[in-house]
Design an enzyme around this catalytic site. Structure first.
Site: not given
Ligand code: GLC
Length: 739
Positions: A226-230
């Site tokens: 994932s993108d960070w925190g996605a």
């Protein structure tokens, strides 16, 4: 919670692997999975120091800051970008990094995009080729590349929630195309899903995207992180094909519980663990002893030199220091360079030479170099006055302008294309002195130049050039190096001319990609809109001719295109020969031409090169919305070659063979579709006899009307045609083809 039995522990243990151990590491599983380190970024290693905060930007271990993607893309040189990638891989290995979070490769839908500095182009072909070269280079060192952000992440505004709403044809041909090229050609070991939604589905939880398209259609066998925190829903994301949540959100038990409760088949968890294991097998685990910082700086300088785009030159460049007494260098960016963009990609460089120092080092023994900041923190008027005084007594003014850090970055978009007003005031004051003026730009996103570019002798687009940009710029300005960059993004005359002007960045949680396929030059060229500088444009210190275009069809439905490029000037130089596939029909629903190949050739004066590129059949395909497939319709296409999308030197027509796909007929197929069908046409003629001919004779406009009628509608015309007849006809027409 079910009592933990041994197999249940293994579920919990496996679930634990599906999210990071911390912001920058994967989980370790004794004996099966080593702990892997991940690190930004696309143009330099941003390895957080131990204990760094979640952002920690600007506090990482020093590394070579190569030119960001906007510049690397402008080189149009895949071999060079591959070498940059290999150098990034070497540095990653030396810092114990196993997975490098780049390249960034989203399409530049609008020049307002805050992160455009980190992306390659408005065009998917050049994006796919350059990104593939980068992936090849990084992975050649045993480090996983992570193309990002998959997909349709073309703005920073509301990026963690917004839904990019677009039709399947636009999605496939513009926003997924480059990722498809990279996955098929460069085979990345990892991929990062985007924050945003696509037609309402979070990219990190869209199984049609992460499994259907990415894995089943394209054959991707790496991990998706994932993108960070996605991640919004752990179970939905893992089910969709997302293997690794970064950073961890402490919710692995949701995965384990879902498996125990039967809400998530254990096979999904096992598939993810298998892919994580494969990643650990692919990367080189051991850290190396270091890397040659000087050699990497030299690569950064070579890349920066090839990134520089000479937009305009009345002949003043290259400057001859032997014939100049005093050179005024104006503009704070000359002394305090802007060399990279803001956000997660920001690198702490191993060294940094401002252009002013590089210019002095290049010519101090031959001409005097004076400097005035011209703009900056303190009083504008006094700075401008001092700059004008410096210019008045000089033979030439080199004015370094651009966008300050706070004007563009990851995390927000711009609202206009203008240079800061203080800089425009400065430039006006300088040009009013009458001293020949060269403007050098430092910017990640396109800036509008139309108000002033005709008042300067030369205009150099320097983008953001990385730590070696100052030396590279001095090389190009004084002719040690030659400019060879080309625009990978159109510079429009004004923002309101841009195709996404009315829909970017959207609002109320949605951004509608109303321009469809018509992004960048696909819009400007198809609508014949005047631009400041076209896609593919860039001047050199020489000139080139194009000769002897030949196009021949090859097996499999493609074409071989060959032509000669000749250096007709007095200096050596590089040309980026571009091959576009166009249409000579009047179809308005497709771009007038599209880039399908390019080649960069370096030629001495008088030297020529015979260039050949094979366009695969896919170069002539379009996404068929009715049948969810790539479709090649047979017929004439234009093959155009030239130095930009608006500098077509040679063109010829070629008759492309279709891919043989015939649309299935249904009772709702129109008369026109029945007539065009190889079997249905004859059936229709038998059914309707001379009916059509009669109509055509009596009133041709009637025929046009009849052709648009679905065949099923004729069952109510009292001609003895029943619904069952029509259904049998369709089954027969379709069935015949299957034999
Ligand atoms: C950021 C970026 C992504 C980056 C990641 C880790 O939000 O979107 O490109 O790799 O977080 O810093």
């Amino acid at each position: 919670m079910t009592e933990n039995t041994p197999e249940m522990d293994s579920v919990a243990d496996r679930a634990r692997l599906t999210s990071g151990a911390d912001t920058w590491h994967t989980e370790e599983a004794a004996g099966t999975l080593p702990r892997l380190m991940l690190s930004d970024g696309p143009h330099g290693i941003r390895q957080q120091r131990e204990g760094g905060d979640a952002l920690g930007i600007g506090d990482s271990v020093p590394a070579t800051c190569f030119p960001p993607a906007v510049a690397l893309g402008s080189t149009w040189n895949c071999e060079l970008v591959q070498r940059v990638g290999a150098a990034l891989g070497e540095e990653a290995r030396a810092q114990g990094v196993h997975v490098l979070l780049g390249p960034g490769m989203n399409i530049k839908r609008s020049p307002l995009g805050g992160r455009n500095f980190e992306y390659i182009s408005e065009d998917p072909h050049v994006t796919g080729e350059i990104a593939s070269a980068m992936v090849d280079g990084i992975q050649s060192q045993g480090v996983a590349a992570t193309p990002k952000h998959f997909a349709v992440n073309n703005q920073e505004s509301d990026r963690m929630r917004v839904s990019a709403d677009l039709d399947e044809q636009t999605l496939r041909e513009i926003y997924l195309n480059a990722f498809e090229t990279v996955v098929r050609d460069a085979r990345p070991w990892a991929l990062m899903s985007a924050y945003n939604r696509i037609n309402g589905d979070f990219a990190s939880a869209a199984d049609w995207l992460l499994t259907g398209v990415l894995r089943r259609e394209w054959g991707f066998d790496g991990i998706v992180m994932s993108d960070w925190g996605a991640v919004a829903d752990r179970v939905a994301s893992l089910h969709a094909g997302l293997d690794l949540e970064m950073p961890p959100s402490g919710t692995d038990d949701q995965i384990a519980d879902a498996v125990r409760d039967g809400a998530l088949e254990e096979s999904f968890l096992d598939a993810t663990v298998e892919r994580l294991r494969l990643l650990a097998e692919r990367v080189a685990l051991e850290r190396t002893q270091g890397y040659d910082a000087d050699a990497h700086h030299a690569i950064a300088r070579e890349a920066a030199t090839e990134s520089i785009v000479l937009l305009r030159n009345d002949g003043i460049l290259p400057l001859d220091a032997d014939r100049l007494e005093r050179i005024a260098v104006i503009g704070e960016f000359a002394a305090v360079p802007r060399f990279q963009g803001g956000g997660s990609s920001r690198v702490v460089p191993t060294r940094l030479t401002p252009a002013l120092d590089a210019i002095r080092a290049t010519i101090a023994d031959r001409a005097e170099v004076t400097y005035a900041p011209g703009f900056g923190a303190e009083g504008e008027d006094s700075l401008i006055a001092a700059a004008v005084e410096t210019v008045r007594v000089a033979d030439v003014a080199l004015v370094f302008l651009g966008l300050p850090d706070h004007a563009e970055s990851e995390g927000f978009d711009r609202t206009d294309l203008d240079l800061p007003f203080a800089q425009l005031r400065l430039l006006q004051a300088v040009t009013e002195t009458g001293v020949p003026t060269v403007v050098v730009l430092s910017n990640g996103g396109v800036v509008s130049v139309s108000d002033w570019h005709q008042s300067v002798a030369a205009l150099v687009e320097g983008w953001l050039l990385g730590q070696a940009g100052g030396e590279a710029m001095a090389d190009v300005l004084f002719g040690t190096g030659a400019p060879s960059g080309r625009l990978t993004e159109t510079i429009p005359l004004q923002l309101s001319d841009t195709p996404s002007y009315r829909t970017f960045p959207g609002g109320a949680g949605h951004v509608r990609y109303g321009e469809g396929l018509f992004v960048g030059y696909r819009h400007y060229d198809s609508a014949d809109v005047e631009v400041a500088y076209p896609f593919g444009h860039g001047l050199t210190y020489t000139s080139f001719a194009y000769e002897d275009l030949e196009v021949a069809r090859v097996e499999g439905g493609g074409c071989r295109v060959s032509f000669t490029v000749r250096n007709t000037g007095e200096r050596a130089g590089s040309e980026v020969a571009q091959v576009y596939v166009g249409r000579d029909d009047a179809r308005k629903d497709r771009p007038i031409h599209e880039l399908r190949a390019f080649v960069k050739v370096h030629l001495k004066p008088g030297e020529s090169a015979r260039v050949e590129r094979v366009l695969p059949s896919r170069a002539f395909a379009e996404w068929d919305l009715s049948h969810d497939r790539w479709n090649v319709t047979g017929g004439a296409r234009l093959i155009e070659v030239g130095g930009s999308s608006r500098d077509i030197r040679l063109s010829t027509s070629v008759d492309v063979e279709g891919d043989g796909f015939v649309n299935e007929l249904s009772p709702w197929s129109t008369i026109a579709e029945w007539r065009a069908h190889p079997v249905g046409g004859e059936m229709l003629t038998k059914l309707m006899g001379g009916f059509g001919a009669g109509v055509a004779d009596r009133a041709p406009e009637l025929l046009q009307m009849v052709l648009q009628i679905p065949l099923i509608k004729l069952t109510s015309w009292g001609i003895g045609l029943t619904v069952e007849n029509v259904e049998v006809m369709a089954a027969t027409a379709n069935g015949d083809r299957s034999e």
